[in-house]
Design an enzyme around this catalytic site. Structure first.
Site, short mmCIF file in Angstrom:
data_model
loop_
_atom_site.label_atom_id
_atom_site.label_comp_id
_atom_site.label_asym_id
_atom_site.label_seq_id
_atom_site.Cartn_x
_atom_site.Cartn_y
_atom_site.Cartn_z
N LYS A 44 0.84 -1.22 0.00
CA LYS A 44 0.00 0.00 0.00
C LYS A 44 0.87 1.26 0.00
CE LYS A 44 -2.38 -0.54 3.80
NZ LYS A 44 -1.66 -1.65 4.44
N ARG A 119 -10.79 0.19 9.76
CA ARG A 119 -10.24 -1.12 10.11
C ARG A 119 -11.33 -2.10 10.53
NH1 ARG A 119 -4.49 -1.02 11.11
NH2 ARG A 119 -3.72 1.11 11.14
N ARG A 158 13.45 -7.13 5.58
CA ARG A 158 13.48 -5.69 5.30
C ARG A 158 14.46 -5.00 6.26
NH1 ARG A 158 7.68 -2.95 4.71
NH2 ARG A 158 7.56 -3.22 6.97
N ARG A 191 13.27 -2.76 11.80
CA ARG A 191 12.24 -2.23 12.70
C ARG A 191 11.84 -3.30 13.70
NH1 ARG A 191 8.78 -0.18 8.20
NH2 ARG A 191 9.46 1.93 7.73
N ARG A 202 -0.07 -9.11 13.97
CA ARG A 202 -0.68 -8.05 13.15
C ARG A 202 -1.58 -8.65 12.06
NH1 ARG A 202 3.83 -3.96 11.18
NH2 ARG A 202 2.07 -2.67 10.57
#
Length: 244
Positions: A44, A119, A158, A191, A202
């Site tokens: 996104k 959401r 990542r 992260r 998540r």
């Protein structure tokens, strides 16, 4: 307010002309009100700025809007801060109110991209009620559909250069030297959220809460399913077809 106003005479002619041409081009674009839905790592964030520029939309990220409303001490921002200070979640009505405020900005004249909201189905219903009062509605919901196993590979590999925000991926876009930023030679970090464990929780929340939102909008016939496992360029082409 006068101290914050901009004197147009001080802005270079070239900058004014570029902005004027941009606005003239934007005036020919149809209005679009879009929602981007997808799990973390579905792309996104990559597609959103491309859509924003192509269709002259404003990007409404609820987290950023809440922070700026709190910083600007708007009436809704003050209420949001009170809730945050108590450790409570900001109510759906408040968030919808902040979106309502943001939509009135000149940059949102042609429409908006909503990212990170709604959401839940309850939030979607409140958003629709607010838009209905303004005589508008959501035109399209882009569903960034992707398999959970692909996301794990995308996210856990990542790496980020904190100062610049540059991102790398050990498989798809590796740095020249492992663990080191190409430009500065400074170390890269991962992260805290970019771990398999955090991703699993998540994704569980996404499937539980947000997938019903896709069903809600599917019944209205406005959901476009994207193949988010494809390369960014291919997804951009899919988006263009859907929105043309």
């Amino acid at each position: 307010m006068a101290s914050n106003s901009i004197n147009l005479e001080d802005i270079p002619s070239e900058s004014l002309m570029i902005e004027l041409l941009r606005r003239l081009k934007c005036a020919t674009k149809p209005d679009k009100r879009l929602i981007l839905i997808g799990p973390p790592g579905s792309g996104k964030g990559t597609q959103s700025p491309i859509i924003k520029d192509e269709y002259c939309l404003c990007h409404l990220a609820t987290g950023d809007m809440l922070r700026s409303a709190v910083a600007a001490k708007t009436p809704l921002g003050i209420k949001a801060k009170e809730a945050m200070d108590k450790g409570e979640l900001v109510s759906d009505d408040l968030v919808v109110g902040i979106i309502d405020e943001a939509m009135k900005k000149p940059s949102c004249q042609q429409g908006f991209i909503l990212d990170g909201f709604p959401r839940t189905v309850g939030q979607a219903q409140k958003l629709d009620e607010m838009l209905e009062k303004q005589g508008v509605k959501i035109d399209k919901v882009l569903d960034f559909a992707i398999d959970d196993s692909i996301l794990e590979e995308r996210i856990t590999a990542r790496w980020i250069h904190p100062a610049s925000g540059r991102t790398y991926h050990t498989k798809f876009a590796p740095p020249k030297v492992p663990g080191v930023d190409d430009v500065t030679g400074e170390p890269l970090i991962q992260r805290k959220d970019d771990t398999a464990e955090v991703l699993k929780s998540r994704l569980a929340a996404f499937h539980r809460q947000t997938e019903p939102v896709i069903d809600y909008y599917s019944k209205k016939g406005i959901v476009a399913k994207l193949h988010a496992e494809k390369s960014p360029k291919e997804v951009t082409e899919e988006v263009k077809k859907v929105l043309s």
